[in-house]
Motif scaffolding. Structure first.
Motif, PDB file in Angstrom:
ATOM      1  N   MET A  18     -59.389-108.452  15.824  1.00 17.09           N
ATOM      2  CA  MET A  18     -59.074-109.874  15.642  1.00 17.09           C
ATOM      3  C   MET A  18     -58.575-110.134  14.222  1.00 17.09           C
ATOM      4  O   MET A  18     -57.625-110.893  14.023  1.00 17.09           O
ATOM      5  CB  MET A  18     -60.323-110.705  15.950  1.00 17.09           C
ATOM      6  CG  MET A  18     -60.144-112.199  15.851  1.00 17.09           C
ATOM      7  SD  MET A  18     -59.020-112.905  17.077  1.00 17.09           S
ATOM      8  CE  MET A  18     -60.142-113.926  18.047  1.00 17.09           C
ATOM      9  N   ARG A  21     -55.082-109.093  13.928  1.00 19.49           N
ATOM     10  CA  ARG A  21     -54.233-110.070  14.600  1.00 19.49           C
ATOM     11  C   ARG A  21     -53.872-111.241  13.687  1.00 19.49           C
ATOM     12  O   ARG A  21     -52.767-111.769  13.731  1.00 19.49           O
ATOM     13  CB  ARG A  21     -54.958-110.558  15.867  1.00 19.49           C
ATOM     14  CG  ARG A  21     -54.336-111.710  16.568  1.00 19.49           C
ATOM     15  CD  ARG A  21     -52.996-111.322  17.179  1.00 19.49           C
ATOM     16  NE  ARG A  21     -52.470-112.394  17.989  1.00 19.49           N
ATOM     17  CZ  ARG A  21     -52.413-112.371  19.312  1.00 19.49           C
ATOM     18  NH1 ARG A  21     -52.805-111.326  19.985  1.00 19.49           N
ATOM     19  NH2 ARG A  21     -51.938-113.400  19.969  1.00 19.49           N
ATOM     20  N   TRP A 124     -68.922-119.437  27.880  1.00 25.18           N
ATOM     21  CA  TRP A 124     -68.208-120.212  26.872  1.00 25.18           C
ATOM     22  C   TRP A 124     -68.927-121.528  26.733  1.00 25.18           C
ATOM     23  O   TRP A 124     -69.456-122.060  27.714  1.00 25.18           O
ATOM     24  CB  TRP A 124     -66.761-120.428  27.309  1.00 25.18           C
ATOM     25  CG  TRP A 124     -65.953-119.183  27.198  1.00 25.18           C
ATOM     26  CD1 TRP A 124     -66.021-118.108  28.031  1.00 25.18           C
ATOM     27  CD2 TRP A 124     -64.991-118.858  26.194  1.00 25.18           C
ATOM     28  NE1 TRP A 124     -65.149-117.135  27.598  1.00 25.18           N
ATOM     29  CE2 TRP A 124     -64.499-117.570  26.469  1.00 25.18           C
ATOM     30  CE3 TRP A 124     -64.494-119.529  25.071  1.00 25.18           C
ATOM     31  CZ2 TRP A 124     -63.543-116.939  25.691  1.00 25.18           C
ATOM     32  CZ3 TRP A 124     -63.528-118.910  24.293  1.00 25.18           C
ATOM     33  CH2 TRP A 124     -63.063-117.622  24.596  1.00 25.18           C
ATOM     34  N   ARG A 144     -64.054-124.128  21.902  1.00 25.81           N
ATOM     35  CA  ARG A 144     -64.912-123.338  22.796  1.00 25.81           C
ATOM     36  C   ARG A 144     -65.147-121.958  22.208  1.00 25.81           C
ATOM     37  O   ARG A 144     -64.216-121.355  21.659  1.00 25.81           O
ATOM     38  CB  ARG A 144     -64.211-123.114  24.131  1.00 25.81           C
ATOM     39  CG  ARG A 144     -64.254-124.227  25.101  1.00 25.81           C
ATOM     40  CD  ARG A 144     -63.432-123.894  26.337  1.00 25.81           C
ATOM     41  NE  ARG A 144     -62.006-123.964  26.091  1.00 25.81           N
ATOM     42  CZ  ARG A 144     -61.152-123.014  26.424  1.00 25.81           C
ATOM     43  NH1 ARG A 144     -61.555-121.904  27.002  1.00 25.81           N
ATOM     44  NH2 ARG A 144     -59.864-123.164  26.171  1.00 25.81           N
ATOM     45  N   TYR A 146     -67.330-118.026  22.840  1.00 28.08           N
ATOM     46  CA  TYR A 146     -68.050-117.172  23.796  1.00 28.08           C
ATOM     47  C   TYR A 146     -69.431-116.806  23.238  1.00 28.08           C
ATOM     48  O   TYR A 146     -69.553-116.307  22.120  1.00 28.08           O
ATOM     49  CB  TYR A 146     -67.247-115.891  24.056  1.00 28.08           C
ATOM     50  CG  TYR A 146     -67.931-114.961  25.030  1.00 28.08           C
ATOM     51  CD1 TYR A 146     -68.058-115.298  26.374  1.00 28.08           C
ATOM     52  CD2 TYR A 146     -68.464-113.739  24.611  1.00 28.08           C
ATOM     53  CE1 TYR A 146     -68.694-114.451  27.265  1.00 28.08           C
ATOM     54  CE2 TYR A 146     -69.089-112.880  25.501  1.00 28.08           C
ATOM     55  CZ  TYR A 146     -69.207-113.245  26.832  1.00 28.08           C
ATOM     56  OH  TYR A 146     -69.838-112.410  27.709  1.00 28.08           O
ATOM     57  N   GLU A 188     -64.684-113.335  17.371  1.00 30.12           N
ATOM     58  CA  GLU A 188     -63.718-112.257  17.632  1.00 30.12           C
ATOM     59  C   GLU A 188     -63.330-112.158  19.101  1.00 30.12           C
ATOM     60  O   GLU A 188     -62.406-111.436  19.456  1.00 30.12           O
ATOM     61  CB  GLU A 188     -64.277-110.924  17.110  1.00 30.12           C
ATOM     62  CG  GLU A 188     -65.345-110.245  17.967  1.00 30.12           C
ATOM     63  CD  GLU A 188     -66.738-110.843  17.828  1.00 30.12           C
ATOM     64  OE1 GLU A 188     -66.891-111.921  17.232  1.00 30.12           O
ATOM     65  OE2 GLU A 188     -67.697-110.217  18.339  1.00 30.12           O
ATOM     66  N   LYS A 189     -64.048-112.920  19.962  1.00 27.88           N
ATOM     67  CA  LYS A 189     -63.742-112.903  21.395  1.00 27.88           C
ATOM     68  C   LYS A 189     -63.503-114.315  21.890  1.00 27.88           C
ATOM     69  O   LYS A 189     -63.748-114.630  23.052  1.00 27.88           O
ATOM     70  CB  LYS A 189     -64.915-112.258  22.155  1.00 27.88           C
ATOM     71  CG  LYS A 189     -64.985-110.763  21.958  1.00 27.88           C
ATOM     72  CD  LYS A 189     -63.943-110.046  22.781  1.00 27.88           C
ATOM     73  CE  LYS A 189     -63.485-108.755  22.193  1.00 27.88           C
ATOM     74  NZ  LYS A 189     -62.401-108.143  22.993  1.00 27.88           N
ATOM     75  N   HIS A 191     -60.539-116.354  21.421  1.00 25.68           N
ATOM     76  CA  HIS A 191     -59.149-116.813  21.360  1.00 25.68           C
ATOM     77  C   HIS A 191     -58.819-117.553  20.064  1.00 25.68           C
ATOM     78  O   HIS A 191     -59.305-117.197  19.015  1.00 25.68           O
ATOM     79  CB  HIS A 191     -58.840-117.697  22.583  1.00 25.68           C
ATOM     80  CG  HIS A 191     -58.907-116.960  23.886  1.00 25.68           C
ATOM     81  ND1 HIS A 191     -58.140-115.858  24.141  1.00 25.68           N
ATOM     82  CD2 HIS A 191     -59.661-117.153  24.985  1.00 25.68           C
ATOM     83  CE1 HIS A 191     -58.411-115.424  25.363  1.00 25.68           C
ATOM     84  NE2 HIS A 191     -59.332-116.173  25.890  1.00 25.68           N
ATOM     85  N   LYS A 192     -58.005-118.626  20.209  1.00 24.71           N
ATOM     86  CA  LYS A 192     -57.500-119.322  19.018  1.00 24.71           C
ATOM     87  C   LYS A 192     -58.621-119.989  18.222  1.00 24.71           C
ATOM     88  O   LYS A 192     -58.497-120.171  17.019  1.00 24.71           O
ATOM     89  CB  LYS A 192     -56.439-120.346  19.413  1.00 24.71           C
ATOM     90  CG  LYS A 192     -56.978-121.483  20.253  1.00 24.71           C
ATOM     91  CD  LYS A 192     -55.887-122.476  20.626  1.00 24.71           C
ATOM     92  CE  LYS A 192     -56.473-123.608  21.440  1.00 24.71           C
ATOM     93  NZ  LYS A 192     -55.493-124.279  22.292  1.00 24.71           N
TER      94      LYS A 192
END
Lengths: 204, 255
Positions: A18, A21, A124, A144, A146, A188-189, A191-192
């Motif tokens: 991440m 990224r 989530w 949101r 996780y 890290e899991k 998304h944005k």
């Protein structure tokens, strides 16, 4: 350089992926000498509280972390078990935590959860922001993240609560005290939303 | 608001992404990396990737491909296929996956669950059970791409796996796979009455409208293959996923 602390407890590669990224170079290290020179630290972690704490001790990392984080005020982000370790201790085990934030880690109170809410809390969920923080810039209550955990943080000083999350009842899902941050969820899991949080941490 | 996880399942034959109907006739869909990149953009809750021929062909997991996929997966990523021992599980976690899905190994080596759960935590060990109805309508558990019947009843198998320390069940209906006929609600009812662990159900979903009944029957998460890789009954290939508002309005707020 940002250093992800490797103490043999968890999802290190995902965090590095991440960071890559979002254009951040990081190194993974379990060596006190390398952690000594880090500009920022991430303390990941998955698994049992005592196992995590014992691994930190056995790797000889507790002293250097105290020096970096408490004395030198190097920003540190704890993730999941890494956030729980910032407190005094956990109902999950007998080991003392790092003791940097006055909080305890307690098991989800099953009696307050309806039957369809299982433990671990694996889903989530949203955050309810309790104070302004650079870590949450650009994120609001609709963000949101996780989660996967059976124990949660419980601050003794409300000032350290950064966000709460509701799962049967409100529990503390992120903490902040000066240069020390801890999030129960997995940026890290996520998304944005997680990308933004990690970017924010990088700019602290 | 309670959220449940909505999970695309991608089935691989080694490096190729395929989709089956009732576990048969694998049709080529495309490249898994592309699919995962699209699922990132669509902000999916989690992905499950299953190499459906690894055990049958006695292959190791394709670590290179899995690592490549993991480096693009910014959501929880579960992998299954060809996993037989602790070394493989450790290797997989180091590549950046969150959960490992066990199926063919479970009947003969249930101790692997206990050992793996002790080291990596129950939450990261998923037991997958493939289920097929026999001609008398009785549901039986299967392994190795649905080719071999398991000698335990579903109820006994679920109990044993829970005792052994799995964190979650992935229940896949072979009869429903690729049929767009809705989830097997009787199967979900049966399994959820036997365990308190989270159950991810798969097989039969055709639209978002199928999710609510599955959750009401006892599922903790809903998974689907065809629905997320095809568009419409003509099965044109289109990687897709419901919008968040749609999930909130049609599913989460109805729970």
């Amino acid at each position: 350089m940002i250093t992800i602390i490797d103490y043999n407890a968890g999802n290190i590669k995902s965090i590095q992926n991440m960071l890559k990224r979002i254009g951040v170079k990081s190194c993974i290290s379990s060596k006190p000498s390398e952690i000594e020179t880090a500009e920022k630290l991430i303390l990941p972690g998955v698994g049992h509280f005592d196992y995590g704490m014992m691994n930190l001790k056995q790797s000889g990392l507790v002293d250097v972390l105290n020096k970096k984080v408490v004395d030198e005020k190097t920003p540190l982000l704890g993730i999941c078990l890494g956030a729980q370790l910032l407190g005094n201790g956990s109902e999950e085990g007998n080991e003392k935590g790092l003791g940097w934030i006055d909080m305890d880690v307690v098991k989800f109170d099953k009696s307050k959860l309806s039957e369809n809410l299982k433990i671990p809390h694996m889903s989530w969920n949203e955050i309810n922001i309790k104070k302004e923080s650079k870590l949450l810039e650009g994120l609001d209550n609709d963000a949101r993240f996780y989660f996967v955990h059976s124990y949660h943080m419980k601050c003794n000083d409300e000032m350290n609560v950064l966000t709460n999350t509701s799962y049967g009842y409100e529990f503390t899902s992120a903490v902040e005290k000066e240069n020390i941050f801890g999030v129960q969820f997995h940026p890290e899991k996520s998304h944005k939303f997680g990308m933004r949080l990690l970017e924010n941490f990088m700019s602290i | 608001m309670r959220r449940i996880r909505v999970i695309p399942v991608l089935t691989l034959q080694n490096e190729k992404l395929v989709k089956t109907i009732r576990f048969k006739n694998p049709t080529y869909i495309g490249d898994p990396i592309n699919a995962v990149k699209i699922f990132n953009e669509k902000e999916v809750d989690e992905i499950v990737i299953l190499d459906i021929t690894a055990s049958k062909e006695k292959r190791e997991p394709n670590y290179t491909k899995i690592e490549e996929i993991a480096s693009e997966a910014f959501m929880p990523f579960a992998y299954g296929g060809g996993v037989k021992n602790l070394n493989q599980i450790e290797k997989l976690f180091k590549l950046g996956i969150e959960k490992v899905v066990l199926n063919s190994v479970l009947e003969d080596n249930i101790a692997l669950v206990t050992e793996a759960a002790k080291i990596f935590g129950s939450q990261s060990i998923i037991a997958s059970i493939d289920v097929k109805k026999n001609i008398f309508g009785k549901l039986n558990a299967y392994k190795i791409s649905g080719s071999t019947k398991i000698n335990y009843s579903i109820d006994d198998f679920v109990n044993k796996l829970e005792e052994a320390g799995v964190g979650e069940f992935f229940i896949n209906s072979i009869d429903k796979d690729g049929t767009y006929s809705g989830y097997d609600l009787a199967l979900i009812n049966q399994v959820s009455s036997k365990t308190n662990l989270p159950i991810v159900v798969c097989g039969g979903a055709s639209s978002i409208n199928d999710f609510l009944p599955a959750i009401q029957a006892g599922a903790s998460a809903v998974a689907a293959g065809s629905m997320f890789v095809y568009t419409g009954a003509t099965r044109g290939i289109l990687i897709n996923y419901p919008k968040q508002e749609e999930l909130v309005n049609k599913v989460y707020q109805q729970l």
